[in-house]
Design an enzyme around this catalytic site. Structure first.
Site, PDB file in Angstrom:
ATOM      1  N   ASP A  53      59.013  31.159 107.160  1.00  0.00           N
ATOM      2  CA  ASP A  53      58.810  32.505 107.687  1.00  0.00           C
ATOM      3  C   ASP A  53      60.053  33.033 108.391  1.00  0.00           C
ATOM      4  O   ASP A  53      60.347  34.221 108.338  1.00  0.00           O
ATOM      5  CB  ASP A  53      57.615  32.515 108.634  1.00  0.00           C
ATOM      6  CG  ASP A  53      57.194  33.924 109.028  1.00  0.00           C
ATOM      7  OD1 ASP A  53      57.134  34.784 108.129  1.00  0.00           O
ATOM      8  OD2 ASP A  53      56.934  34.164 110.205  1.00  0.00           O
ATOM      9  N   ASP A  73      59.896  27.746 112.823  1.00  0.00           N
ATOM     10  CA  ASP A  73      60.716  27.466 114.011  1.00  0.00           C
ATOM     11  C   ASP A  73      61.378  26.095 113.983  1.00  0.00           C
ATOM     12  O   ASP A  73      61.424  25.383 114.989  1.00  0.00           O
ATOM     13  CB  ASP A  73      59.876  27.640 115.287  1.00  0.00           C
ATOM     14  CG  ASP A  73      59.635  29.117 115.592  1.00  0.00           C
ATOM     15  OD1 ASP A  73      60.207  29.961 114.878  1.00  0.00           O
ATOM     16  OD2 ASP A  73      58.882  29.428 116.527  1.00  0.00           O
ATOM     17  N   ASN A  75      57.800  43.101 112.706  1.00  0.00           N
ATOM     18  CA  ASN A  75      57.032  41.903 113.018  1.00  0.00           C
ATOM     19  C   ASN A  75      56.676  41.175 111.734  1.00  0.00           C
ATOM     20  O   ASN A  75      56.129  41.759 110.804  1.00  0.00           O
ATOM     21  CB  ASN A  75      55.752  42.320 113.762  1.00  0.00           C
ATOM     22  CG  ASN A  75      55.064  41.157 114.425  1.00  0.00           C
ATOM     23  OD1 ASN A  75      55.014  40.053 113.893  1.00  0.00           O
ATOM     24  ND2 ASN A  75      54.509  41.400 115.605  1.00  0.00           N
ATOM     25  N   LYS A 125      50.129  31.632 114.517  1.00  0.00           N
ATOM     26  CA  LYS A 125      50.381  32.131 113.166  1.00  0.00           C
ATOM     27  C   LYS A 125      49.115  32.059 112.310  1.00  0.00           C
ATOM     28  O   LYS A 125      48.798  32.992 111.568  1.00  0.00           O
ATOM     29  CB  LYS A 125      51.489  31.300 112.495  1.00  0.00           C
ATOM     30  CG  LYS A 125      52.874  31.512 113.062  1.00  0.00           C
ATOM     31  CD  LYS A 125      53.545  32.714 112.444  1.00  0.00           C
ATOM     32  CE  LYS A 125      54.978  32.840 112.943  1.00  0.00           C
ATOM     33  NZ  LYS A 125      55.708  33.952 112.323  1.00  0.00           N
TER      34      LYS A 125
END
Length: 638
Positions: free
Chosen positions: A352, A330, A538, A257
């Site tokens: 995110d 995540d 994306n 990232k």
């Protein structure tokens, strides 16, 4: 003896061992490399001259000495956000990189691109072959070598090795070949890299903070060599893409990232910090793997987990100040929502998976409306998957509908339906639902599966965020096509193996009528003698520009209106030519221009909301954003 004078500049003291009050220092760059001291300057062997803020932001000023404020913010009068300590300046605290060490410094190494004068000036004679080459030739050679690999993971390992060897060449390569290399350093290949991280682990990247560091996290942050951090991406590895709990091996996600923050958004590499919080793993396969690099214990939960995360969040603010962006990445649903809710009022935080995904999907819907017509409120939405991504997207869509129609948020939410593992989310299930699913429980009879839900709700938009592959079956897509001339189908789960359907399936089963986008890339599809180019929803479209906008405005908090502003900016970059091909996202080849426009919109909203601290507001925010972007072209060393 080198130390600091009262103005914060280097001086030479005759008496060694002088005790001074200072922040931890960075090693000096080679002579002639720009350095940020009190706003930036150039270390040329005679002194330091002041540079401007723009050069510091885009990386022409490599940070060496920090200002007296915490992370670049205004001095904290109460000392709560600062990190000042008294220590001796040892001889090795400040050093000039040259010769052998210069070739092993990824920030300044140019390999064979060092010219004859630089080789003489920096003691490189004999340490390199005689040939002097350009950065362009180096690019050509590495791309040639990368294309020889048949396995994507081999390309990933090669790119990571390059990043550790020659930082500028790595980013130049990624910027110039973004469409080819994005799937390597990011999804889908990064997913496989995380699964095998223990086996391919070589040079450590980022900071690993585990339960072993409880009570010492601030000290751990001080071990990181850079002081002027602007963006942190942090994960605990519990929900890596659609692959589940990968524990400490989730570090590949923050590293990837932040590589995109630099390549696509122009943030300085030295201003980016990847972090993995290791609280154990419940993945039995990893616990038994002899090459696993994390703690060998079951995951910490409850108070033990909360206390570690709170210590981390507090230490980050102390070390780097209030304006450092912390991006949660995540985390599992139960922690993701709680962490965002807990810290969004006290820190500059962004998730995110919840917010970035929502913003990029909303942008795609804005563009799709130019093809199918109507407004958001005139469409109905059905989600497969009611986790952090699904509910985050749904909430942003509902907020935008409320903004457009002036209707209450509770009303606009009724246009959005969700299917989870137990079927359609309806009011009769409300008592047993997790808190983040309850707003989406509407009055309807129970429906047990996705196909029946599609037939009952008759949505115009079908969105997959389930993390379960091949769940948009032929029957589901055909049903969508029976009551929609152009059904909008978004299969967002990553990596490619977890996508709800492929591009070929969507176009074939809808007889070429679907407007399709996915989370991971798919190749163009030929159907009925027509080429369809699938879009990619994306997150890399959004978060690099979003982060840049926060940095250049000096934002202190993230507001939902900033996410809407980012979506609008992205949608505006979709041309009619793109739409004619069925694309609802612009090509990644223009990503830096796109990021500049997103950054400008986000920064403008920060100024409008009174959340910006970098004053006054620049007259042309797009040009200002572009001027602040890091440039990985080699510079000459004197």
């Amino acid at each position: 003896m080198l130390s600091l004078n009262r103005s914060g500049f280097l001086r030479c003291d005759e008496k060694p061992g002088l005790l001074v009050s200072q922040r931890r220092r960075m090693p000096l760059a080679p002579a002639g490399v720009r350095c940020a001291a009190r706003g930036g300057g150039e270390l040329n062997g005679r002194g330091i001259t002041v540079d401007n803020t723009v050069k510091e932001l885009r990386g022409e000023a490599e940070p060496v000495l920090e200002p007296k404020s915490a992370g670049g913010v205004v001095e904290d009068a109460h000392g709560e956000d600062g990190d000042v300590e008294e220590q001796f300046i040892m001889p090795w605290t400040v050093s000039v990189a040259s010769g052998y060490s210069l070739l092993r410094n990824p920030q300044h190494n140019k390999g064979l691109a060092f010219n004859e004068k630089e080789r003489d000036a920096h003691y490189l004679r004999g340490l390199l072959p005689p040939a002097c080459v350009t950065q362009e030739l180096q690019e050509k050679k590495i791309m040639h070598n990368l294309r020889q690999y048949q396995v994507p993971l081999q390309r990933y390992v090669s790119m990571m090795d390059l990043q550790e060897r020659n930082e500028k060449l790595f980013y130049k390569l990624l910027i110039d070949h973004v469409e080819e290399l994005l799937p390597i350093v990011y999804t889908p290949t990064v997913g496989e890299a995380c699964q095998k991280y223990g086996s391919i682990f070589g040079h450590p990247q980022g900071l690993y903070i585990s339960l072993n560091e409880r009570g010492k996290i601030l000290e751990v942050l001080r071990n990181w060599p850079e002081r002027n951090i602007q963006v942190i991406v942090v994960t605990d590895g519990e929900r890596i893409l659609g692959l589940g709990d990968l524990g400490c091996q989730g570090m590949g996600i923050p590293v990837g990232k932040l590589a995109l923050y630099t390549a696509l958004g122009g943030l300085r590499p030295s201003a980016c910090l990847p972090v993995t919080i290791d609280v154990g793993t419940n993945n039995e396969q990893l616990l038994k793997d002899e090459f696993y690099i994390g703690l060998r214990r079951r995951r910490a939960t409850g108070q033990e987990y909360a206390e570690l995360m709170h210590e981390f969040m507090t230490a980050v603010k102390q070390r780097y100040g209030e304006k450092v962006l912390i991006q949660f990445e995540d985390f599992a649903n139960h922690n993701a929502f709680e962490l965002l809710a807990k810290y969004r009022k006290t820190h500059l935080v962004f998730n995110d998976d919840i917010q970035g995904t929502a913003s990029v999907v909303l942008a795609g819907l804005f563009a799709a409306l130019n093809i199918v017509g109507g407004t958001l409120a005139e469409h109905s939405f059905l989600f497969l998957g009611a986790g952090e991504a699904g509910t985050g997207i749904a909430e942003l869509i509902a907020r935008e509908m409320s903004k457009q129609t002036k209707a209450p948020l509770e009303e606009t939410r009724k246009k959005i339906w969700m299917v989870d593992s137990k079927g359609l989310i309806v009011s009769s299930r409300k008592e047993s639902l997790q808190h983040f699913k309850k707003p989406w429980a509407h009055d309807h009879e129970p429906v047990g599966n996705l196909l029946d839900a599609v037939k009952a709700i008759k949505p115009t938009v079908l969105i997959g965020s389930s993390g379960v592959g091949r769940t948009f079956t032929k029957e589901v897509v055909e049903a969508m096509a029976t009551f929609n001339e152009k059904p909008i189908i978004l299969a967002l789960s990553n990596p490619t193996t977890q996508s709800e359907c492929s591009a070929e399936e969507a176009y074939t089963w809808s007889k070429g009528r679907a407007i399709f986008a996915s989370g991971s890339p798919f190749d163009p599809v030929e159907y009925d003698e027509k080429i369809f180019v699938p879009g990619q929803a994306n997150n890399a479209y959004i978060f690099p520009g979003f982060g840049l906008g926060l940095v250049i405005s000096g934002a202190t908090r993230v507001h939902d209106d900033m996410l809407l502003a980012a979506s609008e900016a992205l949608a505006q970059q979709v041309t009619q030519e793109n739409l004619d091909k069925g694309l609802i996202y612009p090509p990644f080849s223009n990503i830096r221009k796109i990021s500049a426009h997103i950054a400008a919109n986000v920064a403008a909203k920060a100024y409008e909301l009174g959340l910006a601290s970098r004053l006054p507001c620049p007259k042309d925010l797009v040009k200002y954003a572009e001027s602040c972007m890091y440039n990985p072209v080699y510079r000459s060393y004197r």
